[in-house]
Design a protein around this motif. Sequence first.
Motif, PDB file in Angstrom:
ATOM      1  N   ASP A  95     139.554 -38.889 -27.431  1.00 39.99           N
ATOM      2  CA  ASP A  95     139.964 -38.527 -28.787  1.00 39.99           C
ATOM      3  C   ASP A  95     138.889 -37.717 -29.512  1.00 39.99           C
ATOM      4  O   ASP A  95     139.222 -36.868 -30.339  1.00 39.99           O
ATOM      5  N   THR A  96     137.626 -37.975 -29.214  1.00 42.35           N
ATOM      6  CA  THR A  96     136.564 -37.196 -29.863  1.00 42.35           C
ATOM      7  C   THR A  96     136.695 -35.714 -29.516  1.00 42.35           C
ATOM      8  O   THR A  96     136.446 -34.854 -30.368  1.00 42.35           O
ATOM      9  N   PHE A  98     139.576 -34.166 -28.731  1.00 34.30           N
ATOM     10  CA  PHE A  98     140.744 -33.650 -29.440  1.00 34.30           C
ATOM     11  C   PHE A  98     140.460 -33.475 -30.930  1.00 34.30           C
ATOM     12  O   PHE A  98     140.916 -32.508 -31.545  1.00 34.30           O
ATOM     13  N   ALA A  99     139.729 -34.400 -31.527  1.00 27.15           N
ATOM     14  CA  ALA A  99     139.390 -34.282 -32.945  1.00 27.15           C
ATOM     15  C   ALA A  99     138.549 -33.030 -33.190  1.00 27.15           C
ATOM     16  O   ALA A  99     138.784 -32.295 -34.161  1.00 27.15           O
ATOM     17  N   THR A 130     148.670 -34.508 -30.316  1.00 28.32           N
ATOM     18  CA  THR A 130     149.169 -35.887 -30.230  1.00 28.32           C
ATOM     19  C   THR A 130     150.005 -36.075 -28.963  1.00 28.32           C
ATOM     20  O   THR A 130     149.876 -37.092 -28.266  1.00 28.32           O
ATOM     21  N   ARG A 133     147.639 -36.317 -26.056  1.00 26.17           N
ATOM     22  CA  ARG A 133     146.941 -37.596 -26.064  1.00 26.17           C
ATOM     23  C   ARG A 133     147.857 -38.711 -25.582  1.00 26.17           C
ATOM     24  O   ARG A 133     147.428 -39.589 -24.829  1.00 26.17           O
ATOM     25  N   VAL A 147     147.817 -44.846 -29.644  1.00 29.37           N
ATOM     26  CA  VAL A 147     147.631 -43.420 -29.910  1.00 29.37           C
ATOM     27  C   VAL A 147     148.322 -43.085 -31.226  1.00 29.37           C
ATOM     28  O   VAL A 147     149.544 -43.160 -31.342  1.00 29.37           O
ATOM     29  N   LEU A 150     145.493 -38.044 -35.237  1.00 34.00           N
ATOM     30  CA  LEU A 150     144.089 -37.988 -35.639  1.00 34.00           C
ATOM     31  C   LEU A 150     144.004 -37.652 -37.122  1.00 34.00           C
ATOM     32  O   LEU A 150     144.794 -36.831 -37.617  1.00 34.00           O
TER      33      LEU A 150
END
Length: 153
Positions: A95-96, A98-99, A130, A133, A147, A150
């Motif tokens: 996720d880091t 994707f963020a 999303t 993810r 999930v 974000l």
Amino acid sequence: MSELTQPPQPATRSLLADSGATITEENIHRLVHGFYDAVREDGLLGPVFAREIAPEAWPVHLSKMCDFWSSVLLRTSRYDGRPLPPHLRMPDLADTHFARWLSLFRATADAVFAPADANRVVALAERIGTSFRLSIALHRGEDTMKVTPLPRA
């Protein structure tokens, strides 16, 4: 021929765009190239992309990404590929990443498009992120209920 008897002209604008749209092929090119310039310089994403895309492969990748975003934003159908599988093969994608991807994408979109169009483009990128993810979590056997979208930076 009168206006009523002329054949319909193909749509050249995105379904997202309004009369003052800044979503054009030229701006999509600026978005993709500006975004990936930022990605390649980024401390978190740069090494991932350097590992996954050889220097000589960047022109092909950039062209493919222009085709992808043209297809998404202008409905041109130029993209003929499957964007998810390469992401599924990266065990350390988190996720880091994707963020940070969304943060850089948002900054580039804000610099390229008028505000309303930038918001539309970023909203699509957020949904794509999303979706990726969720697919990655499912592929890894993780709990997809964890999930969530974000937060915007």
